[in-house]
Write a protein that holds these residues in place. Sequence first.
Motif, mmCIF file in Angstrom:
data_model
loop_
_atom_site.group_PDB
_atom_site.id
_atom_site.type_symbol
_atom_site.label_atom_id
_atom_site.label_comp_id
_atom_site.label_asym_id
_atom_site.label_seq_id
_atom_site.Cartn_x
_atom_site.Cartn_y
_atom_site.Cartn_z
ATOM 1 N N THR A 37 0.851 -1.183 0.000
ATOM 2 C CA THR A 37 0.000 0.000 0.000
ATOM 3 C C THR A 37 0.888 1.235 0.000
ATOM 4 O O THR A 37 1.851 1.308 0.758
ATOM 5 N N GLY A 38 0.563 2.167 -0.889
ATOM 6 C CA GLY A 38 1.313 3.411 -0.982
ATOM 7 C C GLY A 38 2.241 3.437 -2.180
ATOM 8 O O GLY A 38 2.682 2.401 -2.676
ATOM 9 N N GLY A 39 2.479 4.651 -2.674
ATOM 10 C CA GLY A 39 3.442 4.842 -3.753
ATOM 11 C C GLY A 39 2.957 4.511 -5.140
ATOM 12 O O GLY A 39 3.750 4.294 -6.043
ATOM 13 N N THR A 40 1.627 4.473 -5.336
ATOM 14 C CA THR A 40 1.090 4.136 -6.663
ATOM 15 C C THR A 40 0.617 5.352 -7.440
ATOM 16 O O THR A 40 0.042 5.207 -8.521
ATOM 17 N N GLY A 41 0.846 6.531 -6.910
ATOM 18 C CA GLY A 41 0.364 7.744 -7.568
ATOM 19 C C GLY A 41 1.304 8.250 -8.643
ATOM 20 O O GLY A 41 2.122 7.509 -9.196
ATOM 21 N N LEU A 42 1.226 9.542 -8.893
ATOM 22 C CA LEU A 42 1.938 10.151 -10.009
ATOM 23 C C LEU A 42 3.109 11.039 -9.604
ATOM 24 O O LEU A 42 3.832 11.536 -10.476
ATOM 25 N N THR A 43 3.320 11.239 -8.310
ATOM 26 C CA THR A 43 4.371 12.154 -7.901
ATOM 27 C C THR A 43 5.757 11.518 -8.065
ATOM 28 O O THR A 43 5.873 10.301 -8.273
ATOM 29 N N GLY A 44 6.771 12.331 -7.959
ATOM 30 C CA GLY A 44 8.135 11.866 -8.159
ATOM 31 C C GLY A 44 8.578 10.782 -7.202
ATOM 32 O O GLY A 44 9.409 9.942 -7.550
ATOM 33 N N ARG A 45 8.041 10.753 -5.980
ATOM 34 C CA ARG A 45 8.425 9.742 -4.986
ATOM 35 C C ARG A 45 7.611 8.456 -5.130
ATOM 36 O O ARG A 45 7.902 7.467 -4.461
ATOM 37 N N ASP A 46 6.586 8.446 -5.979
ATOM 38 C CA ASP A 46 5.736 7.265 -6.160
ATOM 39 C C ASP A 46 6.411 6.274 -7.103
ATOM 40 O O ASP A 46 6.292 6.379 -8.326
ATOM 41 N N VAL A 47 7.119 5.291 -6.522
ATOM 42 C CA VAL A 47 7.885 4.335 -7.323
ATOM 43 C C VAL A 47 7.513 2.874 -7.031
ATOM 44 O O VAL A 47 8.192 1.957 -7.490
ATOM 45 N N THR A 48 6.422 2.680 -6.301
ATOM 46 C CA THR A 48 6.033 1.313 -5.946
ATOM 47 C C THR A 48 5.692 0.487 -7.176
ATOM 48 O O THR A 48 6.068 -0.687 -7.273
ATOM 49 N N VAL A 49 4.991 1.069 -8.117
ATOM 50 C CA VAL A 49 4.603 0.327 -9.328
ATOM 51 C C VAL A 49 5.853 -0.115 -10.091
ATOM 52 O O VAL A 49 5.944 -1.267 -10.540
ATOM 53 N N GLU A 50 6.813 0.776 -10.224
ATOM 54 C CA GLU A 50 8.050 0.419 -10.921
ATOM 55 C C GLU A 50 8.791 -0.691 -10.180
ATOM 56 O O GLU A 50 9.331 -1.614 -10.812
ATOM 57 N N ALA A 51 8.822 -0.621 -8.856
ATOM 58 C CA ALA A 51 9.474 -1.668 -8.067
ATOM 59 C C ALA A 51 8.765 -3.011 -8.244
ATOM 60 O O ALA A 51 9.418 -4.050 -8.388
ATOM 61 N N HIS A 52 7.443 -2.993 -8.225
ATOM 62 C CA HIS A 52 6.691 -4.234 -8.466
ATOM 63 C C HIS A 52 7.036 -4.804 -9.831
ATOM 64 O O HIS A 52 7.295 -6.007 -9.965
ATOM 65 N N ARG A 53 7.040 -3.950 -10.841
ATOM 66 C CA ARG A 53 7.315 -4.436 -12.197
ATOM 67 C C ARG A 53 8.745 -4.939 -12.345
ATOM 68 O O ARG A 53 9.003 -5.782 -13.207
ATOM 69 N N ASP A 54 9.658 -4.451 -11.518
ATOM 70 C CA ASP A 54 11.024 -4.989 -11.508
ATOM 71 C C ASP A 54 11.034 -6.447 -11.055
ATOM 72 O O ASP A 54 11.949 -7.203 -11.394
ATOM 73 N N VAL A 55 10.032 -6.831 -10.282
ATOM 74 C CA VAL A 55 9.981 -8.166 -9.678
ATOM 75 C C VAL A 55 9.075 -9.126 -10.452
ATOM 76 O O VAL A 55 9.356 -10.323 -10.517
ATOM 77 N N TYR A 56 8.012 -8.621 -11.040
ATOM 78 C CA TYR A 56 7.037 -9.487 -11.724
ATOM 79 C C TYR A 56 7.680 -10.381 -12.787
ATOM 80 O O TYR A 56 8.519 -9.931 -13.556
ATOM 81 N N GLU A 57 7.196 -11.605 -12.840
ATOM 82 C CA GLU A 57 7.433 -12.463 -13.992
ATOM 83 C C GLU A 57 6.294 -12.269 -14.992
ATOM 84 O O GLU A 57 6.512 -12.298 -16.194
ATOM 85 N N LYS A 58 5.093 -12.092 -14.456
ATOM 86 C CA LYS A 58 3.911 -11.817 -15.274
ATOM 87 C C LYS A 58 3.075 -10.764 -14.576
ATOM 88 O O LYS A 58 2.878 -10.828 -13.367
ATOM 89 N N GLU A 59 2.585 -9.811 -15.337
ATOM 90 C CA GLU A 59 1.698 -8.797 -14.781
ATOM 91 C C GLU A 59 0.252 -9.245 -14.966
ATOM 92 O O GLU A 59 -0.104 -9.831 -15.996
ATOM 93 N N ILE A 60 -0.562 -8.995 -13.962
ATOM 94 C CA ILE A 60 -2.003 -9.263 -14.045
ATOM 95 C C ILE A 60 -2.652 -7.944 -14.451
ATOM 96 O O ILE A 60 -3.107 -7.165 -13.626
ATOM 97 N N GLU A 61 -2.637 -7.669 -15.736
ATOM 98 C CA GLU A 61 -3.054 -6.368 -16.240
ATOM 99 C C GLU A 61 -4.502 -6.026 -15.891
ATOM 100 O O GLU A 61 -4.826 -4.870 -15.627
ATOM 101 N N ALA A 62 -5.358 -7.023 -15.869
ATOM 102 C CA ALA A 62 -6.773 -6.757 -15.581
ATOM 103 C C ALA A 62 -6.996 -6.303 -14.142
ATOM 104 O O ALA A 62 -8.008 -5.674 -13.849
ATOM 105 N N PHE A 63 -6.049 -6.590 -13.234
ATOM 106 C CA PHE A 63 -6.228 -6.129 -11.855
ATOM 107 C C PHE A 63 -6.337 -4.610 -11.809
ATOM 108 O O PHE A 63 -7.229 -4.060 -11.177
ATOM 109 N N GLY A 64 -5.416 -3.927 -12.461
ATOM 110 C CA GLY A 64 -5.460 -2.467 -12.492
ATOM 111 C C GLY A 64 -6.719 -1.940 -13.147
ATOM 112 O O GLY A 64 -7.312 -0.956 -12.697
ATOM 113 N N THR A 65 -7.162 -2.618 -14.192
ATOM 114 C CA THR A 65 -8.389 -2.212 -14.887
ATOM 115 C C THR A 65 -9.603 -2.363 -13.990
ATOM 116 O O THR A 65 -10.420 -1.445 -13.871
#
Length: 180
Positions: free
Chosen positions: A78-106
């Motif tokens: 939880t946290g860091g999923t927004g648009l500001t410069g410090r919001d890097v959680t999504v990028e960190a998750h994608r660094d780890v994913y083998e597969k993204e569940i794209e429909a989750f975000g949708t």
Amino acid sequence: MSRIDETKEFIPVRIAVLTVSDTRQLGEDRSGDTLVARLEDAGHTLAAREIVSDERDLIADQLRSWVADPSIDVVLSTGGTGLTGRDVTVEAHRDVYEKEIEAFGTVFTMVSFQKIGTSAVQSRATGGVAGGTYLFALPGSPGACKDAWDEILRWQLDYRHRPCNFVEIFPRLDEHKRRK
């Protein structure tokens, strides 16, 4: 929408909760508390809980540590999923994913739109799989955590949910690593 098959037995899932924040401590982590309360109320097990600062490498390292831990099935951050410069959680998750569940975000955006209208476009909630572990990045507000759990994760992490759910495919998440 609940589609629970009462003839099936509930299977508890072991879930880790990660709060991403430069300012919060455990005693004031309302979003983490919200997730913990909901997962435990649903019958799941809190496997671990941590707070890390908004640093991509620190977030990814914690995710990788939990992915490697056989006692953890799911990670909710939880946290860091927004648009500001410090919001890097999504990028960190994608660094780890083998597969993204794209429909989750949708689906999360659809749920959010019903609650907050067009402001839902500012969330970058995401989900994925790595090492046989599900990972979900949720916004940092308690309301968004409630929405994600109550409307999506509660059902997808319940083995009895039909027509399908995340739990029933746990054994097959890493089948590509096995050789015949």
